[in-house]
Design a protein around this motif. Structure first.
Motif, mmCIF file in Angstrom:
data_model
loop_
_atom_site.group_PDB
_atom_site.id
_atom_site.type_symbol
_atom_site.label_atom_id
_atom_site.label_comp_id
_atom_site.label_asym_id
_atom_site.label_seq_id
_atom_site.Cartn_x
_atom_site.Cartn_y
_atom_site.Cartn_z
ATOM 1 N N PHE A 291 1.081 -1.322 -0.135
ATOM 2 C CA PHE A 291 -0.483 -0.148 -0.331
ATOM 3 C C PHE A 291 0.720 1.822 -0.006
ATOM 4 O O PHE A 291 2.356 1.209 0.822
ATOM 5 C CB PHE A 291 -0.851 0.135 1.142
ATOM 6 C CG PHE A 291 -2.489 0.674 1.340
ATOM 7 C CD1 PHE A 291 -2.681 1.737 0.703
ATOM 8 C CD2 PHE A 291 -1.392 2.380 2.132
ATOM 9 C CE1 PHE A 291 -3.185 2.842 0.287
ATOM 10 C CE2 PHE A 291 -2.636 3.555 2.090
ATOM 11 C CZ PHE A 291 -3.735 3.383 1.561
ATOM 12 N N SER A 292 0.508 2.171 -0.466
ATOM 13 C CA SER A 292 1.136 3.634 -0.716
ATOM 14 C C SER A 292 -0.081 4.491 -1.371
ATOM 15 O O SER A 292 -0.570 4.407 -1.366
ATOM 16 C CB SER A 292 2.380 3.462 -2.160
ATOM 17 O OG SER A 292 1.583 3.570 -2.690
ATOM 18 N N ARG A 293 0.998 5.643 -0.020
ATOM 19 C CA ARG A 293 -0.359 6.923 -0.535
ATOM 20 C C ARG A 293 0.452 7.990 -0.853
ATOM 21 O O ARG A 293 1.434 8.463 0.063
ATOM 22 C CB ARG A 293 -1.596 6.547 0.764
ATOM 23 C CG ARG A 293 -1.984 8.054 0.948
ATOM 24 C CD ARG A 293 -2.919 8.312 1.731
ATOM 25 N NE ARG A 293 -4.265 7.068 2.153
ATOM 26 C CZ ARG A 293 -4.312 6.963 3.021
ATOM 27 N NH1 ARG A 293 -3.901 7.989 4.227
ATOM 28 N NH2 ARG A 293 -4.942 6.110 3.730
ATOM 29 N N ASN A 294 0.551 8.836 -0.987
ATOM 30 C CA ASN A 294 0.255 10.347 -1.341
ATOM 31 C C ASN A 294 -1.209 11.295 -1.294
ATOM 32 O O ASN A 294 -0.912 11.293 -2.412
ATOM 33 C CB ASN A 294 1.365 10.526 -3.078
ATOM 34 C CG ASN A 294 2.179 11.451 -2.838
ATOM 35 O OD1 ASN A 294 1.413 13.150 -2.295
ATOM 36 N ND2 ASN A 294 3.410 11.783 -3.492
ATOM 37 N N ASP A 295 -0.859 11.831 -0.950
ATOM 38 C CA ASP A 295 -2.473 12.729 -0.316
ATOM 39 C C ASP A 295 -2.584 14.005 -1.957
ATOM 40 O O ASP A 295 -3.853 14.081 -2.583
ATOM 41 C CB ASP A 295 -2.323 13.817 0.743
ATOM 42 C CG ASP A 295 -2.760 12.639 2.302
ATOM 43 O OD1 ASP A 295 -2.921 11.766 1.683
ATOM 44 O OD2 ASP A 295 -2.305 13.657 2.933
#
Length: 364
Positions: A291-295
């Motif tokens: 899982f990866s996230r960049n707002d």
């Protein structure tokens, strides 16, 4: 000096030495390559005072002599010549006529009197190793060297020999990479720190076959190939005891498919940036979730089936660039990962002497 050499052979040897020539040398002559024609050989030498490379090729020598010629101009010229043979004819003023096919050029050289001599070298111990093996050992660790100029010893690669086992080590304080291989021949034990630039230059020169010999003196290393010598200064100081950070035991051990994990890491890196680079891995029975996230950009997730045979899930967060780095160099299809918990170092190994230690990120 007057001699004739094969054009392609000359180009190959020029490419070996020209890479270390500085664009802003401390001495004008260091912009040049030293050429010496003697007996049936033409010797080429380049130096930046820290690294010196010498190489030798067969030549038809009509008149022996020594000169220096501008390195990059000579390399560019030879690469574009169309004939099979190159004739070099140097006069007393070090201006050299270069003929090949129908082309004729004049390059203005400098006297070799100020060109530095090879370092004074008194060998303390030496090792011999297969060239492809040495190349892989450098590949497997060189990316992990430290870029912080205040940590001089960590800017280099440790070469440590003990009981005929060579260990190459690099660390930047965030991760540790090391490889252990048995050498063909060793005359003693010892540790040196090779500047990372020298290690990469050495890697560029290593071939797909043959042996290489590393000789160590008090402050220098001399690496010998069949027709090439590389001299380099060593980094002074004591390398940290890297084995202290390796956990004595691991609670969880499993094999993972290198290609599938590498491709998934590359995919999950799409939303990430240099500033936001954390990637979460969750190990559950039979599967690994990414899982990866960049707002600002978005998020991504994926899953792989793996042989995780433990009842308790384990969630780890890494800098994806640090996690991904060794996968680009390891050749084995299966890698082994060893873990304890989210606050302890993780070890990845290939079963052939390579080890990679990485600390998970602390997530608030």
């Amino acid at each position: 000096m007057k001699c004739t050499v094969g054009k392609e052979l000359l180009l190959t040897h020029l490419q070996k030495v020209c890479n270390i020539v500085s664009r802003r040398p401390v001495l004008p002559v260091l912009s040049n390559i030293r050429l010496e024609a003697e007996d049936s050989n033409l010797s080429l030498k380049a130096s930046d005072l820290d690294i010196t490379i010498c190489t030798k090729l067969r030549a038809d020598v009509e008149a022996s002599g020594i000169t220096t010629l501008p390195a990059r101009s000579l390399l560019t010229l030879v690469s574009k010549l169309k004939g099979d043979k190159v004739e070099l004819d140097c006069g007393d003023n070090h201006h050299t006529s270069i003929k090949c096919g129908s082309a004729e050029f004049l390059l203005k050289g400098l006297s070799p009197v100020d060109f530095p001599d090879d370092p004074l070298f008194e060998s303390k111990w030496k090792i011999r190793l297969n060239q492809p093996v040495m190349a892989r050992m450098i590949d497997y660790v060189s990316y992990a060297t430290c870029q912080d100029s205040s940590r001089k010893t960590l800017q280099g690669i440790l070469f440590s020999v003990k009981d005929s086992i060579l260990t190459t080590v690099a660390t930047d304080g965030k991760r540790l990479a090391f490889v252990e291989k048995e050498v063909e021949e060793s005359s003693g034990d010892g540790d040196i720190i090779l500047p990372s630039r020298t290690a990469l230059e050495l890697r560029r020169l290593l071939g797909e076959e043959g042996m290489t010999e590393l000789e160590i003196s008090e402050r220098h290393i001399r690496v010998r190939f069949s027709d090439t010598l590389l001299y380099s200064k060593l980094i002074e100081g004591t390398y940290p005891n890297f084995r202290q950070i390796i956990p004595g035991s691991f609670q969880k051990t499993l094999d993972i498919p290198r290609n599938s994990v590498m491709q998934t890491l590359d995919l999950l890196a799409v939303p990430l940036t240099a500033d936001i680079s954390s990637l979460k891995l969750t190990f559950k029975r039979g599967e690994l979730n990414f899982f990866s996230r960049n707002d600002t950009i978005g998020e991504g997730k994926d899953r792989l089936e793996i042989a995780y045979d433990y009842d308790d899930p384990l969630e780890l967060t890494f800098n994806y660039q640090l996690l991904q780095a060794p996968f680009q160099y390891i050749r084995e299809d299966q890698l082994r990962i060893k873990m304890n918990n989210a606050k302890s170092p993780v070890m990845i190994e290939d079963g052939k002497g390579f080890y990679y230690i990485l600390m998970p990120l602390r997530v608030k």
